[in-house]
Design an enzyme around this catalytic site. Structure first.
Site, PDB file in Angstrom:
ATOM      1  N   THR A  49       0.792  -1.107   0.148  1.00  0.00           N
ATOM      2  CA  THR A  49      -0.026   0.088   0.181  1.00  0.00           C
ATOM      3  C   THR A  49       0.925   1.194   0.002  1.00  0.00           C
ATOM      4  O   THR A  49       2.069   1.281   0.309  1.00  0.00           O
ATOM      5  CB  THR A  49      -0.964  -0.034   1.302  1.00  0.00           C
ATOM      6  OG1 THR A  49      -0.115   0.285   2.456  1.00  0.00           O
ATOM      7  CG2 THR A  49      -1.528  -1.173   1.362  1.00  0.00           C
ATOM      8  N   GLU A 107      -6.099  -3.391   0.240  1.00  0.00           N
ATOM      9  CA  GLU A 107      -6.362  -4.499   1.054  1.00  0.00           C
ATOM     10  C   GLU A 107      -7.431  -5.173   0.671  1.00  0.00           C
ATOM     11  O   GLU A 107      -7.794  -6.257   1.367  1.00  0.00           O
ATOM     12  CB  GLU A 107      -6.561  -3.927   2.525  1.00  0.00           C
ATOM     13  CG  GLU A 107      -5.332  -3.157   2.989  1.00  0.00           C
ATOM     14  CD  GLU A 107      -5.204  -1.809   2.757  1.00  0.00           C
ATOM     15  OE1 GLU A 107      -5.571  -1.483   1.747  1.00  0.00           O
ATOM     16  OE2 GLU A 107      -4.530  -1.213   3.618  1.00  0.00           O
ATOM     17  N   LYS A 160     -13.581  18.181  11.593  1.00  0.00           N
ATOM     18  CA  LYS A 160     -14.640  18.141  12.464  1.00  0.00           C
ATOM     19  C   LYS A 160     -14.704  19.667  13.175  1.00  0.00           C
ATOM     20  O   LYS A 160     -13.666  20.176  13.671  1.00  0.00           O
ATOM     21  CB  LYS A 160     -14.460  16.859  13.414  1.00  0.00           C
ATOM     22  CG  LYS A 160     -15.416  16.748  13.927  1.00  0.00           C
ATOM     23  CD  LYS A 160     -15.310  15.500  14.920  1.00  0.00           C
ATOM     24  CE  LYS A 160     -16.729  14.969  15.473  1.00  0.00           C
ATOM     25  NZ  LYS A 160     -16.328  13.997  16.262  1.00  0.00           N
ATOM     26  N   TRP A 213     -19.094  16.935  11.262  1.00  0.00           N
ATOM     27  CA  TRP A 213     -18.429  16.703  10.258  1.00  0.00           C
ATOM     28  C   TRP A 213     -18.655  17.436   9.009  1.00  0.00           C
ATOM     29  O   TRP A 213     -19.694  17.962   8.767  1.00  0.00           O
ATOM     30  CB  TRP A 213     -18.633  15.322   9.651  1.00  0.00           C
ATOM     31  CG  TRP A 213     -18.511  14.165  10.689  1.00  0.00           C
ATOM     32  CD1 TRP A 213     -19.521  13.433  11.234  1.00  0.00           C
ATOM     33  CD2 TRP A 213     -17.092  13.803  11.003  1.00  0.00           C
ATOM     34  NE1 TRP A 213     -18.811  12.663  11.991  1.00  0.00           N
ATOM     35  CE2 TRP A 213     -17.402  12.420  12.052  1.00  0.00           C
ATOM     36  CE3 TRP A 213     -15.823  13.946  10.814  1.00  0.00           C
ATOM     37  CZ2 TRP A 213     -16.548  11.720  12.626  1.00  0.00           C
ATOM     38  CZ3 TRP A 213     -14.868  13.060  11.247  1.00  0.00           C
ATOM     39  CH2 TRP A 213     -15.116  12.117  12.129  1.00  0.00           C
TER      40      TRP A 213
HETATM   41  P1  AMP Z   1      -5.594   2.258  -2.327  1.00  0.00           P
HETATM   42  O1  AMP Z   1      -5.372   1.313  -1.471  1.00  0.00           O
HETATM   43  O2  AMP Z   1      -4.554   3.251  -2.840  1.00  0.00           O
HETATM   44  O3  AMP Z   1      -6.558   2.127  -3.522  1.00  0.00           O
HETATM   45  O4  AMP Z   1      -6.493   3.555  -1.591  1.00  0.00           O
HETATM   46  C1  AMP Z   1      -7.816   3.251  -1.058  1.00  0.00           C
HETATM   47  C2  AMP Z   1      -8.419   4.233  -0.654  1.00  0.00           C
HETATM   48  O5  AMP Z   1      -8.678   5.347  -1.499  1.00  0.00           O
HETATM   49  C3  AMP Z   1      -9.753   4.031  -0.021  1.00  0.00           C
HETATM   50  O6  AMP Z   1      -9.671   3.528   1.309  1.00  0.00           O
HETATM   51  C4  AMP Z   1     -10.328   5.506   0.043  1.00  0.00           C
HETATM   52  O7  AMP Z   1      -9.977   6.198   0.875  1.00  0.00           O
HETATM   53  C5  AMP Z   1      -9.953   5.926  -1.299  1.00  0.00           C
HETATM   54  N1  AMP Z   1     -10.820   5.655  -2.428  1.00  0.00           N
HETATM   55  C6  AMP Z   1     -10.715   4.552  -3.402  1.00  0.00           C
HETATM   56  N2  AMP Z   1     -11.622   4.791  -4.070  1.00  0.00           N
HETATM   57  C7  AMP Z   1     -12.451   5.862  -3.643  1.00  0.00           C
HETATM   58  C8  AMP Z   1     -13.706   6.502  -4.276  1.00  0.00           C
HETATM   59  N3  AMP Z   1     -14.422   6.153  -5.338  1.00  0.00           N
HETATM   60  N4  AMP Z   1     -14.137   7.608  -3.698  1.00  0.00           N
HETATM   61  C9  AMP Z   1     -13.308   7.955  -2.880  1.00  0.00           C
HETATM   62  N5  AMP Z   1     -12.531   7.581  -2.036  1.00  0.00           N
HETATM   63  C10 AMP Z   1     -11.847   6.440  -2.740  1.00  0.00           C
END
Ligand code: AMP
Length: 542
Positions: free
Chosen positions: A186, A331, A439, A444
């Site tokens: 990640t 994940e 916040k 929020w």
């Molecule tokens: P990653 O593991 O780098 O793909 O990041 C995952 C995170 O990206 C998620 O927990 C979200 O916070 C954000 N994320 C992924 N897709 C979206 C989406 N369509 N809208 C908003 N946040 C997203």
């Protein structure tokens, strides 16, 4: 007991063999780093994946050892996906956008044994190879003739030279479907990067889930363009889904600018393309001034970060393309939710449909969701209550590679770090992130909403909303903005743009105009850096 089903393990090798047998002539088209278009088929790709497996046997790479890639989306990378995992090794997709030190750290942590890289990354490999202490074999993804003689890298061969002597037949080993298949770290906003280790079973089940009509809806009638990199959560699983469905595959290589992506979409009859919002912004910005149209593209999967509503409307209203807004995480392999309408919603007026379509969508079968309050109590699915989003399912991690970070689960659920609402129809909407929320006075404020509104302003190229300390309200929102080249807008005009769009108390207190917003390796805004940059920012007193 008599009459039970056959005990057939779900293995990645079965996907490529299925494609070779049932969709032998379906095409795989790649824009190579050399700039030309390369064409092959599933029949040929399967044969070469078997050569990769034989080549790894020849190198004595043990079962379960990591074989890394540092590569763009292309046919050789695709062959490695199946040759490496299919033969029982673990495909580790390294992210070339990371800083060299991070690449070294991750390669060492993963204990990569072999590293296959695109020629674009030769300078990077030259700089780091001596520090990658576990890598024994280096493979350049090119012809023998394209490899300079004097790289100085010990044990370097070209991919074509490496696989050419190997047989195109191979008996794929049959083993426990819960064995590791691939590994992706990640982006690691806090602490060191952590690895998500996918199994054969999780990968195949995820591919089934992703192919469903209400997910990405893929079939043998599709031509798929994964713009999302194969080093980012396995291009959202698309290489596996493509093999499962027999869809044509189109790989963009390193050329991700609007013009190149447009030409590929049109030239290869792409029906479905997938990527993060930034890429589509580049595409739309290329198309609009020239009045260009799509001839076959009918949907795009947009995820990775929130898709601005203005982008969903632009695709629909100007180009007739349906945006499938999707949400997931490294994940989670990554697919969690996709936004598609249900039957009764199809009868709604366009504006009400749009209110649904901007959400992150409904869970794919295989993903369970819940939202919880700070005490872990489950919140109702009323579309109003927002809480920490927890997930569980067969393609969601139960822990990180090598147990890093301890047990992440809470009562069997994985906390996503996202804050969301879920409406009575099961549509989830991310309202913020628990690691990145504002916040104000106990209420929020959705930084994503504030950014989406700013992004709809014609002068704004990029916007980030962060919380800034406030003596009375604890935190107040600050809007950080990058303007489009040549565009101008005042602070007052931009703040006035929020009138009527959000509650008055949710309007940012100030605007900071900057030249650039820091982006992480996967293109995400680095809010932590921004918060640090603006920690002493003095908000105007009301
Ligand atoms: P990653 O593991 O780098 O793909 O990041 C995952 C995170 O990206 C998620 O927990 C979200 O916070 C954000 N994320 C992924 N897709 C979206 C989406 N369509 N809208 C908003 N946040 C997203």
């Amino acid at each position: 007991m008599l009459g039970l089903m056959q005990d057939q393990p779900l293995l990645i090798s079965s996907l490529i063999e299925f494609a070779a047998r049932h969709h032998a002539n379906a095409e795989i088209v790649s824009r190579r780093v050399e700039g030309d278009l390369h064409r092959t088929t599933y029949r040929e790709a399967a044969a070469r994946a078997r050569q990769v497996a034989n080549a790894l046997d020849r190198l004595d790479v043990p079962f379960g050892d990591r074989v890394a890639t540092l590569a763009w989306n292309g046919y050789r990378h695709f062959e490695l996906y199946f040759g490496v995992s299919g033969s029982g090794r673990v495909l580790h997709t390294l992210n070339p956008r990371l800083a060299p030190d991070q690449v070294v750290w991750i390669a060492n942590h993963a204990e990569d044994r072999v590293l296959c890289f695109d020629m674009t990354f030769l300078p990077l490999i030259k700089a780091v190879w001596k520090n990658c202490t576990t890598v024994r074999h280096w493979v350049a993804l090119c012809d023998a003739g394209a490899l300079p003689a004097d790289t100085g890298i010990e044990g370097l061969v070209s991919y074509e030279e490496w696989i050419a002597p190997q047989s195109t037949t191979y008996d794929w080993p049959q083993f426990d479907e819960k064995s590791a298949a691939s590994l992706c770290y990640t982006s690691g906003t806090t602490g060191n990067p952590k690895g998500a280790l996918y199994s054969h079973r999780s990968t195949v089940l995820h591919a089934y889930g992703a192919a469903l009509p209400d997910s990405m809806g893929l079939s043998a009638r599709d031509s798929i363009l994964p713009v999302v990199p194969m080093f980012h959560v396995n291009a959202w699983g698309l290489p596996y889904v493509a093999a499962m469905t027999g869809a044509k595959l189109v790989f963009p290589g390193a050329a991700l600018d609007g013009k190149s992506v447009y030409e590929l979409i049109e030239g290869e009859g792409v029906t479905m393309a997938a990527g993060v919002p930034t890429v589509w912004l580049g595409l739309l910005n290329h198309m609009a001034p020239a009045g260009l149209r799509f001839s076959k593209l009918n949907r795009t999967v947009i995820g990775g970060s929130a898709c601005p509503p203005a982008m969903i409307s632009a695709f629909k209203d100007q180009y007739g393309v349906t945006v499938l807004h999707a949400w997931g995480m490294t994940e989670m392999s990554p697919l969690g939710t996709v936004c598609t309408l249900k039957l009764p919603q199809q009868a709604l007026p366009p504006q009400q449909q749009m209110a649904v379509l901007v959400k992150q969508g409904r869970a794919v079968y295989g993903v369970e969701m819940k939202i919880v309050d700070p005490d872990g109590g489950e919140l109702p699915w009323d579309g109003q209550s927002s809480g920490d989003l927890y997930v569980k399912g067969p393609w969601i991690i139960c822990g990180y590679f090598k147990g890093e970070g301890g047990d992440p689960l809470v009562g069997g659920w994985f906390p996503t770090g996202d804050v969301a609402t879920i409406d009575p129809d099961g549509f989830m909407q991310i309202t913020d992130r628990s690691k990145d929320v504002i916040k104000s006075g106990g209420e929020w404020i959705s930084s994503i909403d504030i950014e989406n509104i700013a992004m709809a302003h014609p002068a704004v190229a990029m916007a980030a909303c962060i919380g800034v300390r406030h003596p009375k309200w604890d935190e107040r929102p600050l809007l950080v903005v990058v303007l489009k080249p040549g565009a101008q807008v005042t602070r007052e005009a931009l703040l006035a743009f929020y009138d009527g769009k959000v509650a008055k108390w949710q309007v940012p207190d100030d605007v900071a105009f900057v030249d650039a917003i820091p982006l992480g390796a996967t293109g995400k805004m680095q809010k932590m850096k921004l918060r640090e940059q603006f920690k002493d920012h003095r908000l105007p007193t009301a």
